[in-house]
Design a protein around this motif. Sequence first.
Motif, mmCIF file in Angstrom:
data_model
loop_
_atom_site.group_PDB
_atom_site.id
_atom_site.type_symbol
_atom_site.label_atom_id
_atom_site.label_comp_id
_atom_site.label_asym_id
_atom_site.label_seq_id
_atom_site.Cartn_x
_atom_site.Cartn_y
_atom_site.Cartn_z
ATOM 1 N N UNK A 34 17.870 46.330 4.838
ATOM 2 C CA UNK A 34 16.931 45.384 4.771
ATOM 3 C C UNK A 34 15.522 46.277 4.397
ATOM 4 N N UNK A 35 14.723 46.517 5.472
ATOM 5 C CA UNK A 35 13.444 46.876 5.629
ATOM 6 C C UNK A 35 13.603 47.952 4.223
ATOM 7 N N UNK A 36 13.865 48.387 3.868
ATOM 8 C CA UNK A 36 14.106 49.699 3.275
ATOM 9 C C UNK A 36 13.942 48.773 1.827
ATOM 10 N N UNK A 37 14.575 48.201 1.597
ATOM 11 C CA UNK A 37 15.432 47.257 0.507
ATOM 12 C C UNK A 37 14.280 46.227 0.170
ATOM 13 N N UNK A 38 13.126 46.493 0.867
ATOM 14 C CA UNK A 38 12.123 45.423 -0.086
ATOM 15 C C UNK A 38 11.470 44.321 0.364
ATOM 16 N N UNK A 39 12.483 44.076 0.760
ATOM 17 C CA UNK A 39 12.684 42.070 1.721
ATOM 18 C C UNK A 39 10.880 41.331 2.546
ATOM 19 N N UNK A 40 10.329 42.461 3.565
ATOM 20 C CA UNK A 40 9.396 42.388 3.624
ATOM 21 C C UNK A 40 7.928 42.966 3.370
ATOM 22 N N UNK A 41 7.307 42.300 2.342
ATOM 23 C CA UNK A 41 6.507 42.627 1.626
ATOM 24 C C UNK A 41 5.130 42.547 2.498
ATOM 25 N N UNK A 42 4.989 41.960 2.927
ATOM 26 C CA UNK A 42 4.211 41.422 4.070
ATOM 27 C C UNK A 42 4.610 41.829 5.448
ATOM 28 N N UNK A 43 5.037 42.389 6.028
ATOM 29 C CA UNK A 43 5.410 43.035 7.357
ATOM 30 C C UNK A 43 6.672 42.296 7.242
#
Length: 200
Positions: A34-43
């Motif tokens: 999930x982190x690598x897929x770009x779901x948390x752009x703000x941390x």
Amino acid sequence: MDPVRKQTLASLIPFLGLEEAKRSCLPVSLYMLVEAAGYWPNGSPTLAEFVQVMTRGGLLPNRDWSRPAVSRILREYYDVHLVSWQLAGVQPSNLERMRQAGYIDSAEEQKFFEEEVEGRSVEQLVRQGYPVCVTMTPGFGTPDNKNIHALIVLEWTDKAVTVIDPDERNLKGSFDPEYVRTKISPEGAGTVVLPAHLVK
């Protein structure tokens, strides 16, 4: 996809205790995807926070993880789009049952499953560029691992398969393709996290 940043089960011991940390390979693997897929752009949330959220309905009575339940929690709490499936294979007539169970949910997920996943092996998916969170049989990478085990298959070539294993006892990251084929659990499940830019 961004590079997958490795996380380990050992980092959870101070928060969950040894036994629960050792059983958290599925949520830790999904956290990395999930982190690598770009779901948390703000941390991103911390790994411990994430795993604790997954325990809210993601565990079966025997303390094993439910892939459909964890998938539903990821959608509800983090607005993640993902598809999961049973590695034994799913026929088109079972798509409604998959939706009811939680393996797929949205129209985007069903379209992705039908166009990119259905009928393909883990090897084919990884060669297409999709890292897959997959269930391995006991003993993969280390005889110390006595249970089925989730990890990420990251790259697959004719000569080697690259994995990211949250179990720090597995010191290897590269394996013979035939060994990996024999260790993928036919009774397990696979998960691909859709890149956020495709669905946002």
